[in-house]
Design an enzyme around this catalytic site. Structure first.
Site, PDB file in Angstrom:
ATOM      1  N   ASP A 134      -1.063 -18.643  10.434  1.00 47.83           N
ATOM      2  CA  ASP A 134      -1.981 -18.512   9.303  1.00 47.83           C
ATOM      3  C   ASP A 134      -2.908 -19.703   9.131  1.00 47.83           C
ATOM      4  OD1 ASP A 134      -1.727 -16.208   7.946  1.00 47.83           O
ATOM      5  OD2 ASP A 134      -0.568 -16.993   6.269  1.00 47.83           O
ATOM      6  N   CYS A 188       1.135   6.203  11.962  1.00 46.65           N
ATOM      7  CA  CYS A 188       0.833   6.513  10.556  1.00 46.65           C
ATOM      8  C   CYS A 188       0.641   8.022  10.386  1.00 46.65           C
ATOM      9  CB  CYS A 188      -0.426   5.784  10.085  1.00 46.65           C
ATOM     10  SG  CYS A 188      -0.139   4.079   9.566  1.00 46.65           S
ATOM     11  N   CYS A 194       0.329   4.805   1.188  1.00 49.62           N
ATOM     12  CA  CYS A 194      -0.125   3.480   0.743  1.00 49.62           C
ATOM     13  C   CYS A 194      -1.464   3.581   0.003  1.00 49.62           C
ATOM     14  CB  CYS A 194      -0.219   2.513   1.926  1.00 49.62           C
ATOM     15  SG  CYS A 194      -1.173   3.104   3.311  1.00 49.62           S
ATOM     16  N   CYS A 198      -1.773   2.434  -4.171  1.00 49.09           N
ATOM     17  CA  CYS A 198      -2.409   1.171  -4.560  1.00 49.09           C
ATOM     18  C   CYS A 198      -3.024   1.284  -5.965  1.00 49.09           C
ATOM     19  CB  CYS A 198      -3.501   0.801  -3.547  1.00 49.09           C
ATOM     20  SG  CYS A 198      -4.361  -0.704  -4.050  1.00 49.09           S
ATOM     21  N   CYS A 214      -7.605  -6.559  -4.451  1.00 56.08           N
ATOM     22  CA  CYS A 214      -6.189  -6.560  -4.076  1.00 56.08           C
ATOM     23  C   CYS A 214      -5.402  -7.548  -4.945  1.00 56.08           C
ATOM     24  CB  CYS A 214      -6.054  -6.908  -2.597  1.00 56.08           C
ATOM     25  SG  CYS A 214      -4.346  -7.038  -2.049  1.00 56.08           S
ATOM     26  N   CYS A 241       1.780  -8.793  -3.811  1.00 56.11           N
ATOM     27  CA  CYS A 241       2.049  -7.408  -4.206  1.00 56.11           C
ATOM     28  C   CYS A 241       2.640  -6.700  -2.993  1.00 56.11           C
ATOM     29  CB  CYS A 241       0.736  -6.745  -4.638  1.00 56.11           C
ATOM     30  SG  CYS A 241       0.787  -4.942  -4.735  1.00 56.11           S
ATOM     31  N   CYS A 244       2.043  -1.330  -1.451  1.00 55.43           N
ATOM     32  CA  CYS A 244       1.649  -0.492  -0.309  1.00 55.43           C
ATOM     33  C   CYS A 244       2.617  -0.638   0.871  1.00 55.43           C
ATOM     34  CB  CYS A 244       0.206  -0.767   0.119  1.00 55.43           C
ATOM     35  SG  CYS A 244      -0.119  -2.486   0.545  1.00 55.43           S
ATOM     36  N   CYS A 248       5.872   2.622   2.113  1.00 55.41           N
ATOM     37  CA  CYS A 248       5.689   3.029   3.515  1.00 55.41           C
ATOM     38  C   CYS A 248       7.011   3.527   4.108  1.00 55.41           C
ATOM     39  CB  CYS A 248       5.162   1.850   4.327  1.00 55.41           C
ATOM     40  SG  CYS A 248       4.965   2.251   6.070  1.00 55.41           S
TER      41      CYS A 248
HETATM   42  S1  SF4 Z   1       2.381   4.302   4.041  1.00 59.12           S
HETATM   43 FE1  SF4 Z   1       2.836   3.361   6.041  1.00 59.12          FE
HETATM   44  S2  SF4 Z   1       2.910   5.082   7.491  1.00 59.12           S
HETATM   45 FE2  SF4 Z   1       1.921   5.810   5.627  1.00 59.12          FE
HETATM   46  S3  SF4 Z   1      -0.265   5.528   6.044  1.00 59.12           S
HETATM   47 FE3  SF4 Z   1       0.426   3.716   4.944  1.00 59.12          FE
HETATM   48  S4  SF4 Z   1       0.950   2.241   6.530  1.00 59.12           S
HETATM   49 FE4  SF4 Z   1       0.836   4.247   7.532  1.00 59.12          FE
HETATM   50  S1  SF4 Z   2      -1.091  -5.347  -1.757  1.00 56.46           S
HETATM   51 FE1  SF4 Z   2      -1.079  -4.118  -3.656  1.00 56.46          FE
HETATM   52  S2  SF4 Z   2      -3.161  -4.252  -4.472  1.00 56.46           S
HETATM   53 FE2  SF4 Z   2      -3.241  -4.963  -2.319  1.00 56.46          FE
HETATM   54  S3  SF4 Z   2      -3.753  -3.151  -1.142  1.00 56.46           S
HETATM   55 FE3  SF4 Z   2      -1.520  -3.215  -1.197  1.00 56.46          FE
HETATM   56  S4  SF4 Z   2      -0.942  -1.973  -3.021  1.00 56.46           S
HETATM   57 FE4  SF4 Z   2      -3.119  -2.446  -3.170  1.00 56.46          FE
END
Ligand code: SF4
Ligand code: SF4
Length: 315
Positions: A134, A188, A194, A198, A214, A241, A244, A248
């Site tokens: 990073d 995916c 995801c 969000c 975000c 956060c 998302c 998954c």
């Molecule tokens: S939740 Fe996971 S598997 Fe589903 S679209 Fe998002 S990243 Fe891909």
């Molecule tokens: S980290 Fe949280 S706010 Fe950022 S894209 Fe994923 S769900 Fe959305």
């Protein structure tokens, strides 16, 4: 030494050092990624992270970062631990992203990367090599995808079949050749969990995140107070956060990590809003020293916690 043998030895050593994954790519320019990054920057999705505009050429070509670079080794450790489930269920505490609940991963990973460089040096003689976590301009996710560690999920995280996206990446760029790995397939499929989950609609299209919306950016990178428009969508998050990633399907069945230093510190199992409300700056430093929370600092964390409580009361 024979390239095949060296590649095998490095994989074994990486495993011995506690990495959960290790894969090799040829050091080359990232032409497709350069176009994507340029578009993303042009749309201002990086917000106040102006440093992302710097060193564009180096970011797109590792040979500009390390003289004579031939390879990029992508490595990762998982930060998925059973203890996180208990923490996630505690509704009376401000939410902190799982990656930030243990020791600062930069230090943990850097140490292992340098140990691996030392090993390669012993096996193949004097080399030019640099380790990155990073830090300098390295497209860590792009290299992880190129080396087949995983695929780019629609939530913008690299997804592995075994560890899901609960992984922290590091790279070694060096002037040594290896046997290279190839891309893996995208799993995916038609899933959109995801994107649907969000709360701030920051995933504007698959794998494209508007960082300015975000919660991770708002709670960590943005120096000023979180803007009013987002305050009711924070869902109790005060540092990063995981929404998302939590939704998954690949993360629901992922294996646990092995890196003890990244296990959540006990303070994260007991923290509550009242604990934060009375915390002084000295107590904050004492409690969270060595964790990623120090990056945001006391004032920003207190402000995030206050806003989180207000939005919960309103909700
Ligand atoms: S939740 Fe996971 S598997 Fe589903 S679209 Fe998002 S990243 Fe891909
Ligand atoms: S980290 Fe949280 S706010 Fe950022 S894209 Fe994923 S769900 Fe959305």
């Amino acid at each position: 030494m024979d390239t095949r043998r060296l590649t095998k030895l490095v994989r074994l050593k990486a495993d011995e050092l506690g990495f959960d994954g290790c894969a090799f790519s040829k050091a080359d320019s990232l032409d497709n990624e350069a176009i994507k990054l340029e578009n993303w920057l042009n749309q201002g999705f990086h917000g106040e992270m102006k440093w992302m505009e710097n060193y564009f050429d180096m970011r797109m070509d590792p040979r500009k970062l390390v003289e004579g670079a031939k390879s990029v080794i992508s490595l990762f450790v998982s930060y998925h631990f059973e203890e996180n489930e208990e923490i996630d269920q505690n509704e009376n505490s401000p939410k902190i992203a799982k990656y930030a609940r243990g020791r600062d991963y930069h230090k943990v990973l850097k140490k292992k990367l340098h140990q691996l460089i030392d090993f390669i040096q012993k096996e193949s003689g004097a080399i030019h090599a640099r380790a990155f976590v990073d830090s300098a301009p390295v497209m860590d996710k792009a290299w992880a995808v190129r080396s087949g560690i995983g695929w780019m999920g629609k939530n913008g995280n690299v997804l592995t079949r075994k560890y899901g996206s609960w992984i922290l990446l590091g790279e070694i760029i060096l002037d040594v050749e290896f046997e290279y790995d190839g891309l893996t397939t995208d799993h995916c499929g038609s899933c959109t969990r995801c994107l649907d989950a969000c709360p701030t609609e920051a995933i504007i299209q698959p794998s494209v995140i508007d960082a300015t919306k975000c919660i991770s950016y708002l709670t960590i990178e943005l120096e000023e107070t979180i803007p009013k428009t987002f305050r009711n969508s924070m869902e109790g998050w005060v540092f990063g956060c995981d929404i998302c990633q939590d939704v998954c399907p690949w993360n629901r069945k992922s294996s646990f990590g092995n890196t003890q230093d990244l296990k959540p510190k006990s303070v994260f199992t007991s923290q509550s809003f009242s604990f934060w409300n009375t915390m002084t700056k000295d107590q904050f430093t004492h409690t969270f020293k060595g964790t990623p929370l120090m990056r945001s600092g006391y004032e920003k964390m207190k402000s995030n916690v206050t806003l989180a409580q207000e939005s919960i009361k309103k909700g």
